[in-house]
Design a protein around this motif. Sequence first.
Motif, PDB file in Angstrom:
ATOM      1  N   PRO A   9     -50.275 -54.252 -59.850  1.00  0.00           N
ATOM      2  CA  PRO A   9     -50.449 -52.807 -59.931  1.00  0.00           C
ATOM      3  C   PRO A   9     -51.929 -52.455 -59.822  1.00  0.00           C
ATOM      4  O   PRO A   9     -52.785 -53.170 -60.339  1.00  0.00           O
ATOM      5  N   PRO A  10     -52.251 -51.348 -59.164  1.00  0.00           N
ATOM      6  CA  PRO A  10     -53.666 -50.962 -59.040  1.00  0.00           C
ATOM      7  C   PRO A  10     -54.224 -50.507 -60.376  1.00  0.00           C
ATOM      8  O   PRO A  10     -53.488 -50.010 -61.235  1.00  0.00           O
ATOM      9  N   LEU A 207     -49.608 -64.247 -63.570  1.00  0.00           N
ATOM     10  CA  LEU A 207     -49.967 -64.680 -62.217  1.00  0.00           C
ATOM     11  C   LEU A 207     -50.752 -63.594 -61.483  1.00  0.00           C
ATOM     12  O   LEU A 207     -51.641 -63.891 -60.673  1.00  0.00           O
ATOM     13  N   GLN A 208     -50.436 -62.346 -61.765  1.00  0.00           N
ATOM     14  CA  GLN A 208     -51.104 -61.238 -61.074  1.00  0.00           C
ATOM     15  C   GLN A 208     -52.557 -61.076 -61.485  1.00  0.00           C
ATOM     16  O   GLN A 208     -53.404 -60.700 -60.674  1.00  0.00           O
ATOM     17  N   ILE A 209     -52.832 -61.296 -62.776  1.00  0.00           N
ATOM     18  CA  ILE A 209     -54.171 -61.013 -63.302  1.00  0.00           C
ATOM     19  C   ILE A 209     -54.949 -62.327 -63.367  1.00  0.00           C
ATOM     20  O   ILE A 209     -55.067 -62.966 -64.410  1.00  0.00           O
ATOM     21  N   ASP A 258     -48.282 -51.581 -77.337  1.00  0.00           N
ATOM     22  CA  ASP A 258     -48.801 -50.986 -76.111  1.00  0.00           C
ATOM     23  C   ASP A 258     -49.562 -52.023 -75.298  1.00  0.00           C
ATOM     24  O   ASP A 258     -49.950 -53.083 -75.801  1.00  0.00           O
ATOM     25  N   CYS A 259     -49.730 -51.729 -74.016  1.00  0.00           N
ATOM     26  CA  CYS A 259     -50.459 -52.607 -73.104  1.00  0.00           C
ATOM     27  C   CYS A 259     -50.706 -51.832 -71.825  1.00  0.00           C
ATOM     28  O   CYS A 259     -50.190 -50.724 -71.632  1.00  0.00           O
ATOM     29  N   GLY A 260     -51.491 -52.420 -70.928  1.00  0.00           N
ATOM     30  CA  GLY A 260     -51.691 -51.840 -69.615  1.00  0.00           C
ATOM     31  C   GLY A 260     -50.739 -52.448 -68.602  1.00  0.00           C
ATOM     32  O   GLY A 260     -50.231 -53.567 -68.798  1.00  0.00           O
ATOM     33  N   SER A 261     -50.493 -51.726 -67.518  1.00  0.00           N
ATOM     34  CA  SER A 261     -49.619 -52.282 -66.478  1.00  0.00           C
ATOM     35  C   SER A 261     -50.316 -53.365 -65.669  1.00  0.00           C
ATOM     36  O   SER A 261     -49.653 -54.154 -64.988  1.00  0.00           O
ATOM     37  N   ALA A 262     -51.667 -53.413 -65.752  1.00  0.00           N
ATOM     38  CA  ALA A 262     -52.436 -54.385 -64.974  1.00  0.00           C
ATOM     39  C   ALA A 262     -53.193 -55.318 -65.911  1.00  0.00           C
ATOM     40  O   ALA A 262     -54.421 -55.440 -65.854  1.00  0.00           O
ATOM     41  N   GLU A 263     -52.449 -55.966 -66.803  1.00  0.00           N
ATOM     42  CA  GLU A 263     -53.046 -56.977 -67.682  1.00  0.00           C
ATOM     43  C   GLU A 263     -52.091 -58.144 -67.870  1.00  0.00           C
ATOM     44  O   GLU A 263     -50.877 -58.018 -67.678  1.00  0.00           O
ATOM     45  N   VAL A 264     -52.663 -59.283 -68.245  1.00  0.00           N
ATOM     46  CA  VAL A 264     -51.901 -60.524 -68.414  1.00  0.00           C
ATOM     47  C   VAL A 264     -50.720 -60.340 -69.360  1.00  0.00           C
ATOM     48  O   VAL A 264     -49.617 -60.846 -69.119  1.00  0.00           O
ATOM     49  N   PHE A 265     -50.910 -59.594 -70.447  1.00  0.00           N
ATOM     50  CA  PHE A 265     -49.910 -59.553 -71.509  1.00  0.00           C
ATOM     51  C   PHE A 265     -48.741 -58.609 -71.244  1.00  0.00           C
ATOM     52  O   PHE A 265     -47.819 -58.531 -72.054  1.00  0.00           O
ATOM     53  N   ARG A 266     -48.768 -57.883 -70.127  1.00  0.00           N
ATOM     54  CA  ARG A 266     -47.751 -56.842 -69.889  1.00  0.00           C
ATOM     55  C   ARG A 266     -46.316 -57.357 -70.059  1.00  0.00           C
ATOM     56  O   ARG A 266     -45.533 -56.798 -70.843  1.00  0.00           O
TER      57      ARG A 266
END
Length: 322
Positions: A9-10, A207-209, A258-266
Amino acid sequence: MTTHPPARPPFDPELDAVLEAIGRVMSPTITPDMIPAARQEPSRRPTPETLAAAGLEARDVVIPGFAGASIEVSVVQPVGRTGTGPGIFHIHGGGMILGDRWSDLETFAETILRHDAVFVTVEYRLAPEFPDPVPVEDCYAGLVWTAENAAELGIDPDRLLIIGVSAGGGLAAGTTLLARDRGGPRLCGQMLFYPMLDDRDRTVSTLQIDGVGIWDRTSNITGWSALLGDRRGTDDVSIYAAPARATDLSGLPPTFIDCGSAEVFRDEDVAYASGIWAAGGQAELHVWPGGFHAFEGFVPGARLSQEMIAARANWLARMLAP
């Protein structure tokens, strides 16, 4: 053949502009050899004068930790506070390898004042010098001490809540599971800020981050390996060390994640909330679109940060109401 991380995600545009500047002075990746230098950062412990200017006072207490060791907690409260009110037991972040009990005080100063709360923050011992189960057991010892001394501290035992940030969120989740399974302190809620829950490095979001953001995949492997050593990713890891491994999430207090959509822990955070719902429990989950790890701390004035901070405040107000 070179492999590339999957599309992610951007980042939110307002956050991305700041992240680019952060990246010029700070690597998204922490490797084991970087831990000693990272620990040279000075403690964020405020002076008594700084605390007083914020309307707060603090005292340190040495308490029994895990396996007979002594650890410290600090008790922070509004200046001159009397009577009985909410209690917040706090566990700091830092990937299990960094930080101290003062790391997040600025984040919670307004909360302490708004709710006339007693804030107990624990100095758990860090990996790799003190591997699992030391950190989570130190945190549990701190929670037990807080509950046992609730009357002297001026804490209403029905309004004792646990909060953990990042690695501290994982430790808070593990401590809450320990309290459930040992018949320990009763909590009115657990608040997990982008918690670090899963050592297995298998989710899409990890894998994304990779090589981007704050606290990327390699950093996460560094933290978990420091905590677990060769056990990381094997079947020899307890649910208290890595709460994502718990298959029974029943009997937990109301939970905020809570978390961000662009972080490892999502993905592990979403799965943990889903596990609580599946067990018939109550959880409030926020996944902030375009958020990187701990974005509200780096860019507090951003619109997304303000929305995140407001959602936390609203949930806390419900949980800590008399």
